[in-house]
Design a protein around this motif. Structure first.
Motif, PDB file in Angstrom:
ATOM      1  N   LEU A 191       0.808  -1.216   0.000  1.00  0.00           N
ATOM      2  CA  LEU A 191       0.000   0.000   0.000  1.00  0.00           C
ATOM      3  C   LEU A 191       0.844   1.270   0.000  1.00  0.00           C
ATOM      4  O   LEU A 191       0.456   2.289  -0.562  1.00  0.00           O
ATOM      5  CB  LEU A 191      -0.963  -0.015   1.189  1.00  0.00           C
ATOM      6  N   ASN A 192       2.034   1.204   0.606  1.00  0.00           N
ATOM      7  CA  ASN A 192       2.943   2.353   0.581  1.00  0.00           C
ATOM      8  C   ASN A 192       3.510   2.587  -0.810  1.00  0.00           C
ATOM      9  O   ASN A 192       3.903   3.693  -1.149  1.00  0.00           O
ATOM     10  CB  ASN A 192       4.107   2.131   1.554  1.00  0.00           C
ATOM     11  N   GLY A 193       3.559   1.511  -1.585  1.00  0.00           N
ATOM     12  CA  GLY A 193       4.170   1.584  -2.916  1.00  0.00           C
ATOM     13  C   GLY A 193       3.233   2.084  -4.007  1.00  0.00           C
ATOM     14  O   GLY A 193       3.647   2.231  -5.159  1.00  0.00           O
ATOM     15  N   ALA A 194       1.971   2.325  -3.680  1.00  0.00           N
ATOM     16  CA  ALA A 194       1.005   2.757  -4.697  1.00  0.00           C
ATOM     17  C   ALA A 194       0.506   4.159  -4.377  1.00  0.00           C
ATOM     18  O   ALA A 194       0.118   4.436  -3.239  1.00  0.00           O
ATOM     19  CB  ALA A 194      -0.170   1.783  -4.752  1.00  0.00           C
ATOM     20  N   LYS A 195       0.510   5.039  -5.361  1.00  0.00           N
ATOM     21  CA  LYS A 195       0.148   6.445  -5.100  1.00  0.00           C
ATOM     22  C   LYS A 195      -1.302   6.599  -4.643  1.00  0.00           C
ATOM     23  O   LYS A 195      -1.631   7.513  -3.890  1.00  0.00           O
ATOM     24  CB  LYS A 195       0.455   7.321  -6.308  1.00  0.00           C
ATOM     25  N   GLU A 196      -2.194   5.680  -5.084  1.00  0.00           N
ATOM     26  CA  GLU A 196      -3.609   5.770  -4.702  1.00  0.00           C
ATOM     27  C   GLU A 196      -3.810   5.502  -3.210  1.00  0.00           C
ATOM     28  O   GLU A 196      -4.685   6.087  -2.575  1.00  0.00           O
ATOM     29  CB  GLU A 196      -4.462   4.757  -5.491  1.00  0.00           C
ATOM     30  N   SER A 197      -3.011   4.576  -2.650  1.00  0.00           N
ATOM     31  CA  SER A 197      -3.220   4.161  -1.257  1.00  0.00           C
ATOM     32  C   SER A 197      -2.279   4.835  -0.265  1.00  0.00           C
ATOM     33  O   SER A 197      -2.569   4.893   0.932  1.00  0.00           O
ATOM     34  CB  SER A 197      -3.099   2.639  -1.140  1.00  0.00           C
ATOM     35  N   LYS A 198      -1.166   5.366  -0.748  1.00  0.00           N
ATOM     36  CA  LYS A 198      -0.145   5.940   0.149  1.00  0.00           C
ATOM     37  C   LYS A 198      -0.673   7.026   1.106  1.00  0.00           C
ATOM     38  O   LYS A 198      -0.268   7.073   2.263  1.00  0.00           O
ATOM     39  CB  LYS A 198       1.029   6.475  -0.680  1.00  0.00           C
ATOM     40  N   PRO A 199      -1.610   7.918   0.660  1.00  0.00           N
ATOM     41  CA  PRO A 199      -2.084   8.969   1.588  1.00  0.00           C
ATOM     42  C   PRO A 199      -2.750   8.437   2.861  1.00  0.00           C
ATOM     43  O   PRO A 199      -2.880   9.172   3.835  1.00  0.00           O
ATOM     44  CB  PRO A 199      -3.116   9.732   0.741  1.00  0.00           C
ATOM     45  N   TYR A 200      -3.167   7.166   2.856  1.00  0.00           N
ATOM     46  CA  TYR A 200      -3.853   6.596   4.026  1.00  0.00           C
ATOM     47  C   TYR A 200      -2.895   5.870   4.974  1.00  0.00           C
ATOM     48  O   TYR A 200      -3.335   5.338   5.991  1.00  0.00           O
ATOM     49  CB  TYR A 200      -4.935   5.609   3.571  1.00  0.00           C
ATOM     50  N   MET A 201      -1.602   5.835   4.629  1.00  0.00           N
ATOM     51  CA  MET A 201      -0.660   5.002   5.377  1.00  0.00           C
ATOM     52  C   MET A 201       0.041   5.746   6.516  1.00  0.00           C
ATOM     53  O   MET A 201       0.701   6.764   6.284  1.00  0.00           O
ATOM     54  CB  MET A 201       0.448   4.474   4.438  1.00  0.00           C
ATOM     55  N   PRO A 202      -0.069   5.249   7.747  1.00  0.00           N
ATOM     56  CA  PRO A 202       0.760   5.809   8.832  1.00  0.00           C
ATOM     57  C   PRO A 202       2.229   5.428   8.592  1.00  0.00           C
ATOM     58  O   PRO A 202       2.508   4.439   7.909  1.00  0.00           O
ATOM     59  CB  PRO A 202       0.234   5.108  10.090  1.00  0.00           C
ATOM     60  N   ASP A 203       3.136   6.204   9.145  1.00  0.00           N
ATOM     61  CA  ASP A 203       4.577   5.922   9.069  1.00  0.00           C
ATOM     62  C   ASP A 203       4.829   4.552   9.715  1.00  0.00           C
ATOM     63  O   ASP A 203       4.519   4.356  10.899  1.00  0.00           O
ATOM     64  CB  ASP A 203       5.303   7.032   9.835  1.00  0.00           C
ATOM     65  N   THR A 204       5.381   3.605   8.963  1.00  0.00           N
ATOM     66  CA  THR A 204       5.494   2.217   9.437  1.00  0.00           C
ATOM     67  C   THR A 204       6.846   1.625   9.034  1.00  0.00           C
ATOM     68  O   THR A 204       7.332   1.857   7.928  1.00  0.00           O
ATOM     69  CB  THR A 204       4.375   1.342   8.812  1.00  0.00           C
ATOM     70  N   LYS A 205       7.450   0.857   9.946  1.00  0.00           N
ATOM     71  CA  LYS A 205       8.700   0.157   9.637  1.00  0.00           C
ATOM     72  C   LYS A 205       8.616  -1.281  10.130  1.00  0.00           C
ATOM     73  O   LYS A 205       7.883  -1.569  11.080  1.00  0.00           O
ATOM     74  CB  LYS A 205       9.891   0.820  10.359  1.00  0.00           C
TER      75      LYS A 205
END
Length: 375
Positions: A130-144
């Motif tokens: 999801l972090n790798g796709a521009k459509e879904s990235k805005p919904y992603m919390p900072d994650t490692k």
């Protein structure tokens, strides 16, 4: 390829796939299976349960389980070969057994059956997709991925609250929280919160290396991710998030079947019901914090986000998916965040969502039989 449907030639067939059990007939939520069988009867689909031990792709009949309402028990009998297989193997460990994987992979390769939801999700894999796709990235919390104390240090510089989550966790089990605090003498201190069932325990640490050691003592053998804590919207001083059920329709398209709300228990670090959370109405909670007009707007945006996220997860997975549940947060500013997705959703207690969820599984199965592409 022709289907061999024995005497039930005109009746579409759906098998609920699970595994055998030494203490009872088979594993899984038997009430859920029965609800699905009854919904199938109503909508003209022959639904039964089959275990991986009995599953056989080369025969036009296999052994499956039907429920005898008069005797109030399950009976093992010959059933017609399934056209659709719905994977409801309840635990990751069971799903990863070689003999179970053999059945799942055989279904994936087959041109005579449609399998959907072939495996559990892995939290880190999901975030990578999801972090790798521009459509879904805005919904992603900072994650490692949590692999060293440096991961904690770098995220704690940016965020005052972090959540530690098992990569293969379920129902909130094993989740921990870190708060960066400032002491009276202006020193930085870190509080680690852990929840065992509904009881909270706290420990305080002066460095991230101390914090890392304490986390290591409690992690067991589980891999973890570390994630930015979100300042969630609250209701009566308790944080809440939204639980969306996203399913394929009778046209094979993703759609939100319903959205519920889960309110955190008193002093709890998660909203999961088994950990002390409670079920509530999302519109009521959002209206209290944002007003009725904005609450409607947020719920619309949540549905749009859920469909976008489900589409991206399916595309990245390379597998045919038919449903998933999703934990979605709304922060105090009304921004929407993705927390988690589950490919084997637990039963929704909200009656309207429950009814729709059962019907959609049956109708999507009919779509696959009538329109689904053979791979």
């Amino acid at each position: 390829m022709a289907f061999f449907l024995n005497n039930k030639e005109s009746t579409p067939t759906l098998a609920i796939l699970t595994v055998k059990d030494s203490n009872r007939v088979f594993r899984g939520n038997l009430h859920n299976f029965l609800d699905l069988i009854q919904t199938g009867e109503r909508l003209g689909v022959d639904v039964y349960v089959v275990t991986t031990k009995d599953f056989n792709l080369s025969s036009n009949e296999i052994h499956g389980y039907r429920y005898n309402a008069q005797k109030k028990k399950w009976s093992r009998e010959l059933v017609p070969a399934p056209q659709v297989v719905y994977n409801r193997i309840p635990y990751r460990k069971m799903e990863m057994k070689p003999e179970v994987q053999q059945t799942i992979q055989a279904c994936n390769r087959s041109t005579s059956v449609h399998l959907f939801n072939s495996s559990f999700f892995n939290k880190w894999t999901l975030f990578s997709w999801l972090n790798g796709a521009k459509e879904s990235k805005p919904y992603m919390p900072d994650t490692k991925q949590l692999s060293s104390a440096d991961d904690l240090t770098s995220l704690l510089r940016k965020h005052s609250v972090l959540y530690l989550k098992p990569v293969k966790g379920k129902a909130g089990k094993g989740i921990m929280r870190i708060d960066r605090l400032t002491t009276k003498s202006n020193q930085t201190q870190y509080r680690l919160s852990r929840q065992v069932d509904k009881q909270m325990t706290y420990s305080y640490h002066n460095s991230t290396s101390e914090l890392w050691s304490e986390w290591n003592r409690h992690r067991g053998t589980h891999e973890y991710i570390v994630q930015q804590g979100i300042a969630l919207a609250r209701y009566q001083q308790r944080a809440y998030d939204l639980r969306a059920l996203i399913q394929k329709t009778s046209k094979g398209e993703w759609s939100v079947s319903g959205v519920g709300a889960r309110v955190a228990g008193k002093a709890s670090i998660t909203t999961h019901v088994p950990r002390g959370g409670s079920i509530d109405d999302p519109f009521k909670l959002l209206t209290q914090g944002f007003g009725a007009k904005e609450a409607k707007n947020i719920l619309k945006r949540v549905e749009t986000a859920a469909v976008t996220l489900a589409t991206q997860i399916e595309k990245s997975s390379g597998n045919q998916l038919g449903e998933m549940s999703m934990d979605i947060g709304v922060d105090i500013g009304g921004h929407i965040w993705f927390f988690e997705a589950n490919s084997k959703p637990m039963k929704f207690d909200e009656p309207k969502i429950r009814k729709k969820s059962l019907e959609r599984i049956i109708r999507y199965s009919l779509y696959l039989i009538n329109n689904g592409r053979r791979r």
